[in-house]
Design a protein around this motif. Structure first.
Motif, PDB file in Angstrom:
ATOM      1  N   VAL A  40       0.863  -1.192   0.000  1.00 40.91           N
ATOM      2  CA  VAL A  40       0.000   0.000   0.000  1.00 40.91           C
ATOM      3  C   VAL A  40       0.898   1.241   0.000  1.00 40.91           C
ATOM      4  CG1 VAL A  40      -1.725   1.286   1.350  1.00 40.91           C
ATOM      5  CG2 VAL A  40      -1.853  -1.218   1.215  1.00 40.91           C
ATOM      6  N   PRO A  41       0.644   2.188  -0.903  1.00 38.88           N
ATOM      7  CA  PRO A  41       1.552   3.339  -0.997  1.00 38.88           C
ATOM      8  C   PRO A  41       1.253   4.438   0.026  1.00 38.88           C
ATOM      9  CG  PRO A  41      -0.172   3.529  -2.650  1.00 38.88           C
ATOM     10  CD  PRO A  41      -0.409   2.228  -1.932  1.00 38.88           C
ATOM     11  N   ILE A  42       2.243   5.281   0.245  1.00 37.00           N
ATOM     12  CA  ILE A  42       2.018   6.550   0.959  1.00 37.00           C
ATOM     13  C   ILE A  42       1.600   7.559  -0.097  1.00 37.00           C
ATOM     14  CG2 ILE A  42       3.133   8.441   2.205  1.00 37.00           C
ATOM     15  CD1 ILE A  42       4.948   6.386   3.545  1.00 37.00           C
ATOM     16  N   THR A  43       0.469   8.240   0.142  1.00 38.48           N
ATOM     17  CA  THR A  43      -0.057   9.162  -0.851  1.00 38.48           C
ATOM     18  C   THR A  43      -0.542  10.453  -0.194  1.00 38.48           C
ATOM     19  OG1 THR A  43      -1.921   9.508  -2.351  1.00 38.48           O
ATOM     20  CG2 THR A  43      -2.209   7.817  -0.701  1.00 38.48           C
ATOM     21  N   THR A  46      -4.799  11.462   0.879  1.00 33.50           N
ATOM     22  CA  THR A  46      -5.556  11.456   2.138  1.00 33.50           C
ATOM     23  C   THR A  46      -5.687  12.863   2.713  1.00 33.50           C
ATOM     24  OG1 THR A  46      -3.504  10.645   3.114  1.00 33.50           O
ATOM     25  CG2 THR A  46      -5.275   9.063   2.874  1.00 33.50           C
ATOM     26  N   ARG A  83      -3.093   5.419 -11.368  1.00 29.26           N
ATOM     27  CA  ARG A  83      -3.845   4.159 -11.378  1.00 29.26           C
ATOM     28  C   ARG A  83      -5.348   4.395 -11.432  1.00 29.26           C
ATOM     29  NH1 ARG A  83      -3.301   2.187  -6.592  1.00 29.26           N
ATOM     30  NH2 ARG A  83      -2.480   4.194  -5.948  1.00 29.26           N
ATOM     31  N   SER A  93      -4.769  -2.187  -1.296  1.00 27.83           N
ATOM     32  CA  SER A  93      -5.159  -0.877  -0.746  1.00 27.83           C
ATOM     33  C   SER A  93      -6.665  -0.621  -0.859  1.00 27.83           C
ATOM     34  CB  SER A  93      -4.386   0.240  -1.446  1.00 27.83           C
ATOM     35  OG  SER A  93      -4.614   0.210  -2.835  1.00 27.83           O
ATOM     36  N   TYR A  96      -8.556   0.723   2.198  1.00 25.95           N
ATOM     37  CA  TYR A  96      -8.273   2.132   2.508  1.00 25.95           C
ATOM     38  C   TYR A  96      -9.150   3.039   1.645  1.00 25.95           C
ATOM     39  CZ  TYR A  96      -4.100   0.442   4.958  1.00 25.95           C
ATOM     40  OH  TYR A  96      -3.245  -0.196   5.828  1.00 25.95           O
ATOM     41  N   LEU A  97      -9.325   2.656   0.366  1.00 26.00           N
ATOM     42  CA  LEU A  97     -10.152   3.475  -0.528  1.00 26.00           C
ATOM     43  C   LEU A  97     -11.582   3.568   0.002  1.00 26.00           C
ATOM     44  CD1 LEU A  97      -8.931   2.229  -4.040  1.00 26.00           C
ATOM     45  CD2 LEU A  97      -8.402   4.403  -2.917  1.00 26.00           C
ATOM     46  N   TRP A 100     -11.724   5.823   2.907  1.00 28.04           N
ATOM     47  CA  TRP A 100     -11.729   7.267   2.616  1.00 28.04           C
ATOM     48  C   TRP A 100     -13.142   7.844   2.710  1.00 28.04           C
ATOM     49  CZ3 TRP A 100      -8.269   8.081  -2.410  1.00 28.04           C
ATOM     50  CH2 TRP A 100      -6.936   7.773  -2.091  1.00 28.04           C
ATOM     51  N   PHE A 161       2.787   4.533   7.823  1.00 31.07           N
ATOM     52  CA  PHE A 161       1.941   5.617   7.308  1.00 31.07           C
ATOM     53  C   PHE A 161       1.763   6.749   8.313  1.00 31.07           C
ATOM     54  CE2 PHE A 161      -0.192   1.782   5.254  1.00 31.07           C
ATOM     55  CZ  PHE A 161       0.527   1.909   4.081  1.00 31.07           C
ATOM     56  N   ASP A 165       0.692  10.699   7.837  1.00 29.76           N
ATOM     57  CA  ASP A 165      -0.727  10.979   8.082  1.00 29.76           C
ATOM     58  C   ASP A 165      -0.903  12.015   9.195  1.00 29.76           C
ATOM     59  OD1 ASP A 165      -1.620   9.393   6.026  1.00 29.76           O
ATOM     60  OD2 ASP A 165      -2.012   7.638   7.272  1.00 29.76           O
ATOM     61  N   LYS A 168      -0.312  15.284   7.568  1.00 31.49           N
ATOM     62  CA  LYS A 168      -1.501  15.663   6.791  1.00 31.49           C
ATOM     63  C   LYS A 168      -2.616  16.166   7.715  1.00 31.49           C
ATOM     64  CE  LYS A 168      -0.410  11.846   3.969  1.00 31.49           C
ATOM     65  NZ  LYS A 168      -0.819  10.480   3.638  1.00 31.49           N
TER      66      LYS A 168
HETATM   67  O1  LIG Z   1      -3.950   4.636  -4.040  1.00 27.46           O
HETATM   68  C1  LIG Z   1      -4.527   3.688  -3.507  1.00 27.46           C
HETATM   69  O2  LIG Z   1      -4.726   2.622  -4.052  1.00 27.46           O
HETATM   70  C2  LIG Z   1      -5.018   3.834  -2.106  1.00 27.46           C
HETATM   71  C3  LIG Z   1      -3.934   4.270  -1.231  1.00 27.46           C
HETATM   72  C4  LIG Z   1      -4.305   4.168   0.221  1.00 27.46           C
HETATM   73  C5  LIG Z   1      -3.166   4.655   1.040  1.00 27.46           C
HETATM   74  C6  LIG Z   1      -3.400   4.494   2.519  1.00 27.46           C
HETATM   75  S1  LIG Z   1      -4.595   5.654   3.089  1.00 27.46           S
HETATM   76  C7  LIG Z   1      -3.980   5.635   4.716  1.00 27.46           C
HETATM   77  C8  LIG Z   1      -2.497   5.461   4.616  1.00 27.46           C
HETATM   78  N1  LIG Z   1      -1.833   6.717   4.430  1.00 27.46           N
HETATM   79  C9  LIG Z   1      -1.117   6.751   3.330  1.00 27.46           C
HETATM   80  O3  LIG Z   1      -0.429   7.728   2.961  1.00 27.46           O
HETATM   81  N2  LIG Z   1      -1.228   5.601   2.676  1.00 27.46           N
HETATM   82  C10 LIG Z   1      -2.146   4.714   3.326  1.00 27.46           C
END
Ligand SMILES: O=C(O)CCCC[C@@H]1SC[C@@H]2NC(=O)N[C@@H]21
Length: 202
Positions: A40-43, A46, A83, A93, A96-97, A100, A161, A165, A168
């Motif tokens: 699961v990526p850090i993005t 969020t 993606r 992931s 997590y979606l 959200w 994460f 987070d 954020k």
């Molecule tokens: O892009 C996706 O497929 C979903 C990514 C979900 C990422 C989760 S949300 C909570 C946590 N914080 C992040 O930065 N990454 C994970």
């Protein structure tokens, strides 16, 4: 959709515009890409989810996330790293979606509870509970099931994460309070703020 129909559903044209703006914000925050730290990526997306809940309130905030997920589902590459498509909803992931949506809803509930304007501590509480705990609550079990990593180990792995987070969540407080001072009409859920209530938040 005409004004009468949207009003009948409790959303007017300005609500739809707000929902669209925050859906766009969530999508734009995917543009810098992701930090891949495992399944699961850090993005940064969020941050958009947290802001949507804090500024738009529970229902509209959740709707803005649903708009993004619907567009992703039909194939638009709106998630970090470009993606999209139905495949992301069966990937590690996926939970997590879904989280959200509920995360934005819970943030909106907490920020709004018993108040008609945002206060920094409510936004902070909402961002941590809705934007972190609720999202993890949905995400971690699904990640564990799909990666076949035991739940305990997935919980420990997801600690990666937390620093991002928490940053954020802090940014959500700063941006939300600044937006309230500069443009209180952006807040779909607040009653028409008086200048006195805006000043009180300064
Ligand atoms: O892009 C996706 O497929 C979903 C990514 C979900 C990422 C989760 S949300 C909570 C946590 N914080 C992040 O930065 N990454 C994970």
């Amino acid at each position: 959709m005409n004004a009468a129909v949207t009003r009948a559903r409790g959303l007017d044209a300005s609500d739809l515009a707000r929902i669209a703006i925050f859906a766009a914000l969530i999508a734009v925050l995917g543009l810098p890409g992701a930090i891949n730290v495992g399944a699961v990526p850090i993005t940064a997306q969020t941050l958009g989810v947290m802001l949507a809940g804090a500024v738009l309130g529970a229902r509209r905030g959740a709707l803005s996330v649903i708009v993004v997920l619907a567009l992703v589902a039909i194939g638009l590459p709106l998630l970090s790293g470009g993606r999209g498509g139905l495949g992301v909803f069966v990937a590690p992931s996926a939970g997590y979606l879904i989280g959200w949506v509920f995360g934005a809803f819970v943030i909106g509930l907490i920020v709004r509870a018993g108040a008609n304007r945002p206060t920094w501590w409510r936004v902070a509480l909402g961002a941590v509970v809705g934007g972190i705990l609720v999202i993890y609550l949905f995400g971690i079990p699904v990640q564990s099931a799909l990666t076949q990593l035991p739940l305990g180990e997935t919980i420990i792995a997801s600690a990666v994460f937390l620093p991002g987070d928490l940053i954020k969540a802090a940014l959500t407080v700063v941006i939300t309070m600044a937006l309230w001072r500069a443009y209180p009409r952006a807040f779909a859920w607040s009653t028409s703020p008086t200048q006195a209530s805006v000043n009180a938040a300064r």
